[in-house]
Motif scaffolding. Structure first.
Motif, mmCIF file in Angstrom:
data_model
loop_
_atom_site.group_PDB
_atom_site.id
_atom_site.type_symbol
_atom_site.label_atom_id
_atom_site.label_comp_id
_atom_site.label_asym_id
_atom_site.label_seq_id
_atom_site.Cartn_x
_atom_site.Cartn_y
_atom_site.Cartn_z
ATOM 1 N N ASN A 67 -6.594 10.617 -10.851
ATOM 2 C CA ASN A 67 -6.099 8.480 -11.222
ATOM 3 C C ASN A 67 -4.591 8.806 -12.490
ATOM 4 O OD1 ASN A 67 -7.344 7.333 -9.014
ATOM 5 N ND2 ASN A 67 -9.257 8.283 -10.077
ATOM 6 N N SER A 68 -5.276 10.339 -12.833
ATOM 7 C CA SER A 68 -4.208 9.891 -13.549
ATOM 8 C C SER A 68 -3.058 10.873 -13.659
ATOM 9 C CB SER A 68 -3.918 9.988 -15.529
ATOM 10 O OG SER A 68 -4.975 11.307 -15.134
ATOM 11 N N ARG A 69 -2.612 10.749 -12.111
ATOM 12 C CA ARG A 69 -1.433 11.888 -11.784
ATOM 13 C C ARG A 69 -0.193 11.768 -11.639
ATOM 14 N NH1 ARG A 69 -3.010 16.153 -6.904
ATOM 15 N NH2 ARG A 69 -3.546 13.696 -6.001
ATOM 16 N N SER A 79 0.932 9.359 -13.704
ATOM 17 C CA SER A 79 1.228 9.158 -15.050
ATOM 18 C C SER A 79 1.626 10.410 -15.482
ATOM 19 C CB SER A 79 0.635 8.153 -15.350
ATOM 20 O OG SER A 79 0.505 8.470 -16.997
ATOM 21 N N ASP A 94 0.562 0.939 -9.281
ATOM 22 C CA ASP A 94 -0.187 2.627 -9.097
ATOM 23 C C ASP A 94 -0.055 2.917 -11.030
ATOM 24 O OD1 ASP A 94 -1.389 2.131 -6.948
ATOM 25 O OD2 ASP A 94 0.616 3.848 -5.615
ATOM 26 N N SER A 138 -2.200 4.464 -13.713
ATOM 27 C CA SER A 138 -2.640 5.630 -13.864
ATOM 28 C C SER A 138 -2.245 5.720 -15.145
ATOM 29 C CB SER A 138 -1.592 6.246 -13.021
ATOM 30 O OG SER A 138 -1.104 7.076 -13.336
ATOM 31 N N GLU A 163 -5.256 7.186 -17.586
ATOM 32 C CA GLU A 163 -4.166 8.661 -18.457
ATOM 33 C C GLU A 163 -5.290 8.422 -19.841
ATOM 34 O OE1 GLU A 163 -0.466 10.195 -18.514
ATOM 35 O OE2 GLU A 163 -1.133 11.292 -19.962
#
Lengths: 252, 365, 295
Positions: free
Chosen positions: B93-95, B97, B325, B329, B333
């Motif tokens: 889910n932090s991809r 960012s 998003d 994100s 992160e």
């Protein structure tokens, strides 16, 4: 009725230690057989191999043949099946601390899935009578925990628990070594009465105890069975010099 | 119970070399006569009993045993699975960012969701400063209290006081926050703040204006919250020092303090460091109480009266309001960073504490 | 204490004075700091009772929150919501935690896998609760499409598992080998021995551990912020957002209304009383369990 046990070339190891070396003997049915010898001689290991209790220690290993009647206990059955037919009484009384006296005696049946109340009641009473404990505990069977009894009573409770599953053989690993003299003599009386119905194997470091209760006696030394003979012969005219030294106290 | 007055059957006379072989047959005979005949039960029939039949037919239970063991293994592995799953969802889910900002995310000091600018440095700063100040406040107190409970406290007071100090750990974070907002913040603003400004203002750490909410108030709350962790674990560690070590120092004529310094603290220091790091781990991740008193403003300032913001509190405050998003994100992160830092900090602390207390259990064995 | 050079009698006396002075200072410091630390505890509890008790009334336990601007209202739905979420968390967390503890104690002793899992449990215990909240959000809320009681329960259960695992393992380790041997000697299979002998003997300690884990997550707010989310109304649906006491305390505490502040204090008092009761129950229970064990 009890059955005899025939042991052939039994070897056992704890980790790398070879604790039992090529033991062969025949334990007759419905008799008491005593095993004596100095501590660490392998006599406890021997009885633990008879009901495969040694397997509860992951480093232990045994080789050889143990026949109980026609049953090869290492080939024909799983350990739990063997242990259901061979009762065991341990050195220190070990009742289940959270169970009542009744539940302690019934545990071998209840925890194996037997649930007929009326039969259980009968068996608990009979087993406690056989263990000469009934009169002392009958009023608080379900009220008191097994751990609340005295040491000698606890050991007789453990005997009752072993008898409740109607075993063919009863193994006793120094059953009186943690008890006072009065309790010890009660346990010995018990063994005397039980041996007409069960095959009893009793490990003891107390030679007089062996002499009092057993028809046959085996002498172990450093993992080997030195001599096995009728008790009176072992104690009056042993054929092996080492046995004689041990019996007469010249040993160690 | 066994009747103590009952006459004890003479067991056997001492087996001397001469009389043993002779004595024993006599005994066997007498006991046989006494034992067998009054057996309460006639010999059993050869027919197997109900019970015996039941047990003989009962299966070995291998299947049940295997199933049960497997079930327990699954439960144990689920701990792995949980940790793995947490890492997985945080990374996935932090991809966005991670792609957009790369490592600059952690060095950029502007956090402006409106213009889409996301830098986590103010939160890292706020987390580190508030946690470290909390340690500075809590560690001496925790160690002194541990020493008090171990060495000085009179026995009857020991249990109640240690119960009370550990009760501090049972108070929920949100209750600390509530108390912080309505009691500690006014106190900091009106009483403690001006005093600190007067005495320590020259350091540049305590500069007006002071609104009560800010880094320092958050640190005080954190200090109260991590105190029980440090205190109880360092107590365990100090207790693990063998008595012989202390006695050796006392035997040299040392005072109590010298005994503590040389006999206890020196031997327990690795474990105490572990306890402190464990407290740090707790402080880094603490959320609610801090969020309620720190002021929630992404500033980097040396002034401890200034409002700040931490990694955990920015997530708590902005997560449900995050639009877009990239915003969401970025917050995840931050969660990932917080997770990794606390994992590392806790792992180090656990290893240090283990090193000390495990050594003790071996000594006992 | 390095080797001391020869000193004159005067400096020796000074040294002696300094040593005894330092000793007294340390003693005084440790007493002082203990008092200093107990002060906030007493202050917090004092404030809770002072502020909270005056707002506690029947309405608090029977009514749902009043709309902004109106006086009155209570937190009945939050109390019930907390109970729902906690029961859910316990239903998931307690069996899994006990199972993992059983594995560590009865199967994985001395094995690499056992050690690794033990370490994982310790590490998971230190994961910040807000991070657990994010994970539950990403796993459950995103899948379902909205906040839910279920997500809150899962988040809290993740927080319960490591504590329960470690306590279960430690308590099982105190069951003597002789007791297990008694069961094996009767031909009772291992699974039955674990359930009816080992776990039963260790049960007072394990129940204590479960209640402590329960008390710990009962006050957790952060993992519920974006899972259970909160709700101003009654809700029984596990798939819908649900109110929880700590969440409601937070919402009210940071609100600008005096009436809500009053309710926040009352809620905090109720929460702390619940936790105190469970911790005290644990003490009593653990004490009795020890007596009953006999040996």
């Amino acid at each position: 009725m009890g059955v005899g046990i025939r042991v052939e070339n039994l070897n056992a190891w704890y980790g790398p230690t070879h604790t039992l070396k090529d033991v062969s003997l025949h334990i007759p049915a419905n008799r008491a057989t005593a095993l004596i010898g100095p501590s660490g001689c392998g006599k406890s290991t021997f009885v633990r191999c008879l009901n495969r209790m040694h397997e509860t220690n992951p480093t232990a290993r045994a080789e050889g043949t143990v026949m109980m009647g026609d049953l090869d206990i290492y080939k024909d059955a799983a350990p739990v099946e063997i242990r259901r037919r061979i009762g065991m009484v341990f050195q220190r009384p070990n009742p289940f601390p959270t169970m009542s006296i009744y539940d302690n005696v019934a545990s071998g049946l209840k925890l194996n899935g037997f649930s007929k109340r009326r039969v259980l009641d009968e068996i608990v009473e009979r087993s406690l009578k056989q263990a000469a404990l009934w009169e002392e505990v009958k009023d608080d069977l379900k009220k008191k925990s097994g751990a609340s009894l005295s040491g000698g009573q606890q050991q007789r409770l453990c005997i009752a628990r072993a008898l409740a599953v109607d075993p063919e053989v009863l193994l006793m690993d120094e059953p009186a070594s943690a008890l006072d003299p009065v309790s010890t003599s009660k346990i010995e009386d018990l063994i005397f009465q039980l041996k007409s119905q069960y095959t009893i194997v009793i490990v003891t470091h107390n030679m007089q105890q062996a002499a009092r209760v057993a028809e046959n006696t085996g002498f172990f030394l450093t993992g080997k069975l030195v001599e096995f003979a009728p008790t009176h012969k072992i104690f009056t005219m042993p054929s092996d010099k080492r046995t004689e030294d041990y019996i007469t106290g010249r040993f160690g | 119970m066994d009747n103590p007055t009952q006459e004890i059957k003479p067991l056997v006379e001492p087996a001397t070399a001469e009389n043993a072989p002779l004595l024993i047959p006599k005994l066997v005979m007498s006991d046989v006569a006494h034992g067998s005949p009054d057996s309460p039960e006639p010999a059993r029939s050869s027919e197997p009993s109900v019970v015996r039949k039941f047990l003989n037919e009962k299966s070995s239970g291998k299947l049940a045993d295997g199933t049960f063991g497997a079930l327990m293994l699954v439960c144990a592995l689920s701990l792995f699975f949980i940790v793995g799953l947490i890492v997985y969802v945080l990374v996935m889910n932090s991809r966005p960012s991670l792609h957009a900002f790369g490592f600059k995310f952690f060095t950029h000091s502007v956090w402006d969701p409106v213009s889409g600018e996301f830098g986590a440095l103010p939160f890292i700063w706020g987390t580190l400063v508030s946690s470290l100040v909390a340690l500075v406040l809590a560690v001496p107190l925790a160690l002194c209290t541990a020493i008090f409970l171990l060495e000085i406290c009179p026995q009857p007071l020991r249990a109640p006081i240690s119960f009370l100090t550990e009760f501090l750990a049972a108070i929920p974070s949100v209750v600390y926050g509530l108390w912080g907002v309505f009691v500690l913040v006014p106190f900091m603003r009106d009483t403690a703040g001006p005093f600190l400004e007067k005495t320590l203002g020259w350091t540049g750490l305590f500069v007006e204006p002071n609104f009560g909410v800010g880094m320092f108030t958050a640190s005080v709350i954190l200090a109260i919250m991590i105190f029980p962790v440090i205190s109880s674990i360092s107590r365990d560690v100090m207790r693990a020092v063998p008595v012989s070590q202390k006695e050796a120092v006392l035997a040299l004529g040392a005072t109590r303090w010298e005994m503590l310094r040389m006999g206890v603290l020196r031997n327990a220091r690795i474990g105490i460091v572990g306890a402190v790091i464990l407290g740090l781990g707790r402080a880094l991740g603490e959320t609610m109480a801090v969020t309620m008193v720190i002021g929630n403003h992404p500033d980097i300032s040396k002034n401890l009266f200034a409002p700040g913001y931490t990694l955990a509190s920015v997530i708590a405050n902005e997560f449900t309001e995050a639009t877009g998003d990239l915003y969401l994100s970025s917050l995840i992160e931050i969660g990932l960073a917080l997770f990794l830092v606390t994992i590392v900090v806790n792992a180090i602390a656990r290893l240090l504490v283990w090193a000390v207390t495990r050594g003790q259990s071996q000594r006992h064995a | 204490m390095s080797a001391l050079p020869k000193r004159s009698p005067g400096s020796e006396r000074a040294l002696k004075l300094r040593r005894s002075f330092t000793n007294h200072v340390v003693t005084a410091l440790s007493i002082g700091s203990t008092i200093l630390v107990l002060a906030p505890l007493l202050l917090i509890l004092g404030y809770l009772f002072y502020k909270g008790a005056s707002s506690l009334n029947l309405d608090f336990f029977t009514k749902i929150p009043a709309p902004v601007g109106e006086t009155g209202g209570g937190m009945a739905n939050s109390i019930v919501g907390s109970a729902v979420v906690l029961v859910l968390a316990s239903l998931i967390g307690i069996p899994v935690g006990i199972g993992a503890g059983v594995y560590l104690s009865e199967y994985g002793r001395g094995q690499t896998l056992g050690n690794v899992i033990r370490f994982t449990a310790d590490v998971l215990n230190g994961v910040p609760s807000i991070v657990v909240g994010i994970a539950a959000y990403a796993l459950v809320v995103v899948k379902q499409g909205h906040f839910s009681a279920l997500a809150g329960g899962i988040a809290l259960s993740i927080m319960m598992v490591p504590t329960i695992t470690r306590t279960t393992e430690e308590m099982l380790a105190t069951v003597p080998l002789a007791v297990r041997e008694a069961a094996y000697g009767l031909g009772i299979p291992k699974w039955r021995t674990v359930l009816s002998v080992s776990l039963r003997t260790a049960s007072p300690g394990i129940i204590t551990g479960c209640m402590l884990a329960f008390a710990r997550v009962a006050g957790e707010t952060a993992p519920l912020l974006f899972t259970a989310f909160g709700n101003q109304f009654w809700s029984w649906d596990l798939r819908q957002p649900i109110a929880a006491l700590p969440l409601q305390i937070y919402t009210y505490a940071v609100s600008p209304y005096d009436e809500w502040h009053r309710l926040a204090w009352a809620g905090a008092l109720v929460l702390i009383l619940l936790i105190m009761i469970s911790v005290t129950l644990v003490r009593i229970f653990a004490g009795r369990g020890m007596l009953k064990g006999g040996n």
